[in-house]
Design a protein around this motif. Sequence first.
Motif, short mmCIF file in Angstrom:
data_model
loop_
_atom_site.label_atom_id
_atom_site.label_comp_id
_atom_site.label_asym_id
_atom_site.label_seq_id
_atom_site.Cartn_x
_atom_site.Cartn_y
_atom_site.Cartn_z
N GLY A 16 0.82 -1.21 0.00
CA GLY A 16 0.00 0.00 0.00
C GLY A 16 0.85 1.26 0.00
N LEU A 17 1.90 1.26 0.81
CA LEU A 17 2.82 2.41 0.84
C LEU A 17 3.51 2.59 -0.51
CD1 LEU A 17 4.33 1.91 4.40
CD2 LEU A 17 2.92 3.84 3.66
N TRP A 18 3.93 1.48 -1.11
CA TRP A 18 4.56 1.53 -2.43
C TRP A 18 3.58 2.09 -3.47
CZ3 TRP A 18 2.97 -1.15 -6.79
CH2 TRP A 18 3.80 -1.03 -7.90
N ALA A 19 2.34 1.60 -3.46
CA ALA A 19 1.34 2.07 -4.43
C ALA A 19 1.05 3.55 -4.23
CB ALA A 19 0.05 1.26 -4.29
N PHE A 20 0.96 3.98 -2.98
CA PHE A 20 0.75 5.41 -2.71
C PHE A 20 1.90 6.23 -3.28
CE2 PHE A 20 2.04 8.98 -0.04
CZ PHE A 20 1.00 9.85 -0.32
N LYS A 21 3.14 5.81 -3.03
CA LYS A 21 4.29 6.56 -3.53
C LYS A 21 4.27 6.63 -5.05
CE LYS A 21 9.35 6.82 -3.37
NZ LYS A 21 9.39 7.40 -4.67
N GLN A 22 3.96 5.51 -5.69
CA GLN A 22 3.91 5.50 -7.15
C GLN A 22 2.85 6.47 -7.67
OE1 GLN A 22 6.20 3.73 -9.07
NE2 GLN A 22 7.05 3.46 -7.03
N ALA A 23 1.68 6.44 -7.07
CA ALA A 23 0.58 7.32 -7.50
C ALA A 23 0.92 8.77 -7.20
CB ALA A 23 -0.72 6.90 -6.81
N ARG A 24 1.50 9.03 -6.04
CA ARG A 24 1.87 10.41 -5.69
C ARG A 24 2.93 10.95 -6.63
NH1 ARG A 24 5.33 10.86 -0.69
NH2 ARG A 24 6.77 10.25 -2.31
N ASP A 25 3.95 10.13 -6.90
CA ASP A 25 5.03 10.57 -7.79
C ASP A 25 4.52 10.81 -9.21
OD1 ASP A 25 6.68 10.36 -5.61
OD2 ASP A 25 7.74 8.57 -6.31
N ALA A 26 3.46 10.09 -9.60
CA ALA A 26 2.86 10.27 -10.92
C ALA A 26 1.82 11.39 -10.89
CB ALA A 26 2.22 8.97 -11.39
N LYS A 27 1.72 12.06 -9.74
CA LYS A 27 0.79 13.18 -9.56
C LYS A 27 -0.67 12.80 -9.86
CE LYS A 27 4.32 16.73 -10.36
NZ LYS A 27 5.17 16.16 -9.41
N GLN A 28 -1.04 11.62 -9.40
CA GLN A 28 -2.41 11.16 -9.55
C GLN A 28 -3.27 11.78 -8.44
OE1 GLN A 28 -3.49 9.25 -12.16
NE2 GLN A 28 -1.40 9.55 -12.88
N GLY A 29 -4.40 12.34 -8.82
CA GLY A 29 -5.26 13.01 -7.86
C GLY A 29 -5.84 12.10 -6.79
N TYR A 30 -5.89 10.82 -7.08
CA TYR A 30 -6.46 9.86 -6.13
C TYR A 30 -5.44 9.35 -5.11
CZ TYR A 30 -4.16 6.39 -9.04
OH TYR A 30 -3.22 5.67 -9.73
N ALA A 31 -4.18 9.73 -5.25
CA ALA A 31 -3.13 9.17 -4.39
C ALA A 31 -3.46 9.24 -2.90
CB ALA A 31 -1.79 9.84 -4.69
N PRO A 32 -3.97 10.36 -2.37
CA PRO A 32 -4.27 10.40 -0.93
C PRO A 32 -5.31 9.36 -0.49
CG PRO A 32 -4.24 12.63 -1.83
CD PRO A 32 -4.18 11.68 -2.99
N ALA A 33 -6.19 8.96 -1.40
CA ALA A 33 -7.21 7.97 -1.06
C ALA A 33 -6.58 6.62 -0.70
CB ALA A 33 -8.19 7.80 -2.22
N LEU A 34 -5.40 6.35 -1.23
CA LEU A 34 -4.76 5.07 -0.94
C LEU A 34 -4.37 4.93 0.53
CD1 LEU A 34 -2.59 4.64 -4.16
CD2 LEU A 34 -4.82 3.65 -3.63
N LYS A 78 -12.67 11.44 -7.89
CA LYS A 78 -11.51 12.09 -8.50
C LYS A 78 -11.47 11.83 -10.00
CE LYS A 78 -9.15 14.33 -5.44
NZ LYS A 78 -8.93 15.76 -5.61
N ALA A 79 -11.79 10.61 -10.40
CA ALA A 79 -11.80 10.27 -11.84
C ALA A 79 -12.88 11.09 -12.55
CB ALA A 79 -12.05 8.78 -12.03
N ARG A 80 -14.01 11.24 -11.92
CA ARG A 80 -15.12 11.99 -12.53
C ARG A 80 -14.75 13.48 -12.64
NH1 ARG A 80 -20.63 10.86 -13.20
NH2 ARG A 80 -21.88 12.73 -13.33
N SER A 81 -14.12 14.04 -11.59
CA SER A 81 -13.76 15.44 -11.63
C SER A 81 -12.62 15.69 -12.62
CB SER A 81 -13.40 15.96 -10.24
OG SER A 81 -12.20 15.38 -9.78
N ALA A 82 -11.77 14.71 -12.85
CA ALA A 82 -10.67 14.85 -13.82
C ALA A 82 -11.22 14.92 -15.24
CB ALA A 82 -9.70 13.70 -13.66
N LYS A 83 -12.37 14.28 -15.48
CA LYS A 83 -12.99 14.30 -16.80
C LYS A 83 -13.59 15.67 -17.10
CE LYS A 83 -14.55 9.85 -18.17
NZ LYS A 83 -15.70 8.95 -18.24
N ALA A 84 -14.06 16.35 -16.03
CA ALA A 84 -14.76 17.62 -16.23
C ALA A 84 -13.86 18.77 -16.60
CB ALA A 84 -15.53 17.97 -14.95
#
Length: 91
Positions: free
Chosen positions: A26-44, A85-91
């Motif tokens: 989970g920590l690894w996935a969070f870091k990957q998502a955060r480093d990729a600047k994914q808006g959902y990263a904090p949800a992890l 987050k995915a829905r708001s990214a589409k808008a």
Amino acid sequence: MPIGGFLDSFPTALFIGAHIVFLLVGLWAFKQARDAKQGYAPALWLYIASQPVFIGFFAGIITLKMAVLTEQTLLVIMMVWIAAKARSAKA
């Protein structure tokens, strides 16, 4: 015997170890998502927070039903958060 009853013969340390690995993933996935600047990263963090709950069960602090209910609640919130987050990214 319910399905999975054979797991009762395994030592508790094995399950604690598994949940520590899940926490690290989970920590690894969070870091990957955060480093990729994914808006959902904090949800992890909700998944990450769910793992000590199970360790609490194996330590005898809470019941299995409490651990499962807490974990499932955190994961449902996480899924809604990611979907929003995915829905708001589409808008």
